[in-house]
Design a protein around this motif. Structure first.
Motif, PDB file in Angstrom:
ATOM      1  N   GLY A  40       0.857  -0.734   0.037  1.00  0.00           N
ATOM      2  CA  GLY A  40       0.217   0.465   0.129  1.00  0.00           C
ATOM      3  C   GLY A  40       0.507   1.340  -0.050  1.00  0.00           C
ATOM      4  O   GLY A  40       1.894   1.096   0.014  1.00  0.00           O
ATOM      5  N   ASP A  41       0.359   2.025   0.239  1.00  0.00           N
ATOM      6  CA  ASP A  41       0.439   3.431   0.687  1.00  0.00           C
ATOM      7  C   ASP A  41       1.355   4.062   1.647  1.00  0.00           C
ATOM      8  O   ASP A  41       1.188   4.028   2.522  1.00  0.00           O
ATOM      9  CB  ASP A  41      -0.325   4.948  -0.245  1.00  0.00           C
ATOM     10  N   PRO A  42       2.624   4.996   1.111  1.00  0.00           N
ATOM     11  CA  PRO A  42       2.935   4.751   2.716  1.00  0.00           C
ATOM     12  C   PRO A  42       1.744   5.813   3.267  1.00  0.00           C
ATOM     13  O   PRO A  42       1.151   6.424   3.071  1.00  0.00           O
ATOM     14  CB  PRO A  42       4.068   5.590   2.389  1.00  0.00           C
ATOM     15  N   VAL A  43       2.109   5.384   5.101  1.00  0.00           N
ATOM     16  CA  VAL A  43       1.422   6.116   5.795  1.00  0.00           C
ATOM     17  C   VAL A  43       1.211   7.716   5.957  1.00  0.00           C
ATOM     18  O   VAL A  43       2.480   8.605   5.872  1.00  0.00           O
ATOM     19  CB  VAL A  43       2.086   5.574   7.629  1.00  0.00           C
ATOM     20  N   PRO A  44       0.463   8.098   5.825  1.00  0.00           N
ATOM     21  CA  PRO A  44       0.578   9.796   5.617  1.00  0.00           C
ATOM     22  C   PRO A  44       1.302  10.161   6.812  1.00  0.00           C
ATOM     23  O   PRO A  44       0.858  10.284   7.999  1.00  0.00           O
ATOM     24  CB  PRO A  44      -1.545  10.139   5.783  1.00  0.00           C
ATOM     25  N   GLY A  45       1.884  11.213   6.718  1.00  0.00           N
ATOM     26  CA  GLY A  45       2.883  12.389   7.523  1.00  0.00           C
ATOM     27  C   GLY A  45       4.075  11.671   8.451  1.00  0.00           C
ATOM     28  O   GLY A  45       4.771  12.245   9.288  1.00  0.00           O
ATOM     29  N   SER A  46       4.177  10.083   7.377  1.00  0.00           N
ATOM     30  CA  SER A  46       5.588   9.209   8.050  1.00  0.00           C
ATOM     31  C   SER A  46       6.285  10.624   7.188  1.00  0.00           C
ATOM     32  O   SER A  46       7.688  10.206   7.818  1.00  0.00           O
ATOM     33  CB  SER A  46       5.988   8.219   7.342  1.00  0.00           C
ATOM     34  N   GLY A  47       6.556  10.688   6.085  1.00  0.00           N
ATOM     35  CA  GLY A  47       7.473  11.333   5.667  1.00  0.00           C
ATOM     36  C   GLY A  47       9.487  10.762   5.189  1.00  0.00           C
ATOM     37  O   GLY A  47       9.463  12.214   5.116  1.00  0.00           O
ATOM     38  N   GLU A  48       8.963   9.504   5.614  1.00  0.00           N
ATOM     39  CA  GLU A  48      10.364   8.857   5.514  1.00  0.00           C
ATOM     40  C   GLU A  48       9.725   8.159   4.075  1.00  0.00           C
ATOM     41  O   GLU A  48       9.130   7.812   3.243  1.00  0.00           O
ATOM     42  CB  GLU A  48      10.507   8.054   5.963  1.00  0.00           C
ATOM     43  N   THR A  49      11.262   8.106   3.551  1.00  0.00           N
ATOM     44  CA  THR A  49      11.409   7.185   2.344  1.00  0.00           C
ATOM     45  C   THR A  49      11.716   5.488   2.313  1.00  0.00           C
ATOM     46  O   THR A  49      12.052   5.405   4.040  1.00  0.00           O
ATOM     47  CB  THR A  49      12.715   7.271   1.649  1.00  0.00           C
TER      48      THR A  49
END
Length: 68
Positions: free
Chosen positions: A53-62
């Motif tokens: 899935g898509d990255p967790v919103p707000g994680s801001g990490e790659t």
């Protein structure tokens, strides 16, 4: 649901994988020094669990910041 009260440390059973999981997670948090620790943590464990899935919103990490 029955709840067993814990009165001493000897009553606690720690899963054998938990210390390694916590050590790896702690290293990842220290290396990345994320602005949003909760979102980073959610993304870290999402990737560790192999959840697509898509990255967790707000994680801001790659994905490079979070090794699997």
């Amino acid at each position: 649901m029955e709840t067993t009260r814990i009165f001493s440390a000897e009553q606690i059973e720690v899963h054998p994988e938990l210390p390694v999981i916590l050590k790896d997670y702690s290293k990842a948090i220290i290396r990345a020094n994320p602005k949003n620790v909760i979102a980073f943590s959610a993304e870290y464990f999402r990737l560790k669990a192999g959840i697509q899935g898509d990255p967790v919103p707000g994680s801001g990490e790659t994905n490079d910041d979070i090794t699997t």
